[in-house]
Write an enzyme that holds these catalytic residues in place. Sequence first.
Site, short mmCIF file in Angstrom:
data_model
loop_
_atom_site.label_atom_id
_atom_site.label_comp_id
_atom_site.label_asym_id
_atom_site.label_seq_id
_atom_site.Cartn_x
_atom_site.Cartn_y
_atom_site.Cartn_z
N GLU A 92 -4.84 -3.97 -1.82
CA GLU A 92 -4.02 -4.55 -0.76
C GLU A 92 -4.47 -4.04 0.61
OE1 GLU A 92 0.00 -5.53 -3.26
OE2 GLU A 92 -0.10 -3.62 -2.24
N CYS A 105 -4.40 -1.48 7.95
CA CYS A 105 -4.37 -0.41 6.95
C CYS A 105 -5.28 -0.85 5.79
CB CYS A 105 -2.93 -0.20 6.47
SG CYS A 105 -2.75 1.14 5.27
N CYS A 112 -5.70 5.15 -7.44
CA CYS A 112 -5.92 6.47 -6.84
C CYS A 112 -5.82 7.50 -7.95
CB CYS A 112 -4.88 6.75 -5.75
SG CYS A 112 -5.14 8.34 -4.91
N CYS A 116 -0.07 11.44 -6.57
CA CYS A 116 1.08 11.92 -5.80
C CYS A 116 2.34 11.24 -6.36
CB CYS A 116 0.90 11.60 -4.32
SG CYS A 116 -0.53 12.44 -3.58
N CYS A 119 4.24 8.07 -4.66
CA CYS A 119 3.41 6.96 -4.19
C CYS A 119 3.21 5.95 -5.30
CB CYS A 119 2.05 7.50 -3.71
SG CYS A 119 0.91 6.19 -3.19
N CYS A 339 4.50 1.96 3.79
CA CYS A 339 3.77 3.14 3.32
C CYS A 339 4.28 3.56 1.94
CB CYS A 339 3.96 4.27 4.33
SG CYS A 339 3.05 5.75 3.90
#
Length: 362
Positions: A92, A105, A112, A116, A119, A339
């Site tokens: 995205e 962004c 990933c 985390c 997230c 975010c």
Amino acid sequence: MTINLLDFDLAGLTRYFAENLGEKPFRARQVMRWIHQAGEQDFAAMTDLAKSLREKLAATAAIMPPRILAEHRSADGTVKWLMDTGSANAVETVFIPETDRGTLCVSSQVGCALACTFCSTGRQGFNRNLTVAEIIGQLWLANRALRGVGLGERPVTNVVLMGMGEPLTNFDNVVTALSIMLDDHGYGLSRRRVTVSTSGIVPAMDRLRKTCPVALAVSLHAPNDALRDELVPINRKYPLRELMAACQRYLVQAPRDFITFEYVMLDGVNDTPAHARELIALTREVSCKFNLIPFNPFPDSGYRRSTPEAMRRFREILLEAGHVVTTRKTRGDDIAAACGQLAGRVQDKSRRSLRLATGAHP
């Protein structure tokens, strides 16, 4: 094999032209401007090139950005694109318009690997690094898509590598893409307008400082190692003492005289006055500003957004200590573009999803 010219920065394009086409460096600069400044994809339209070169390029090369699978527009003007990266995967990209700038962004990986816990991308696992063409192709596509909607010839004025993925674990491809963003024959962006966000890969921060020092943001999110080990697991490898030292070293060559520390506000987890005071003590040797981020929920996250009162109190403590503090305005949350909400489509190769499903530890 068709060569994708989006994979080359100017040095790579010049080398390709010399070794494969027998062309001089100025031809590479011309083509670079056609690709990235004019957004041209058709070699036949590059009218200041010799016809013979246009024919050679058409026979051997192409300009191939990722394919847009879907576009979503938020009520606040934010635009999110889902980009095809093959093998049933997608990333995205988000454009955030403001009165004085337009920020893109950009994602750097499919998924990933850093996991985390707050997230959405991190929950999905990791598939692969994006190529240079897939990284810079997001900027190329966004500029093309936005030019026709009254935002001028260069609607993207700022780029943040804060989308899906940890940029510094895809170092070489990210740095080549940065080189294109900064190049006067590419997008000509100032180093101050290009920001790499990292969770704290200390050796790569040092490499970035030496090779391509752009603005730096660090996803901090906790003021002590015990809590950060839980929220940002890479902290177990690069604890806060090493991270703060790396930030001090980075500042020597950074285009800005501060590091931005990102701090997502999690209700009852990291948002107490004691945490704020601990944060002040932790960062006392680093010139910095804080960006407080209201947590953006996603299904089964297990976290809640801090209350407005908790955020106000936390912010005031930092301000009273003399720090610059911003609270990020949540944008695009009605299209899951805020975010921490980027999810894309990830076929997990890390088997993290399986471990989580079976209750095994990562």
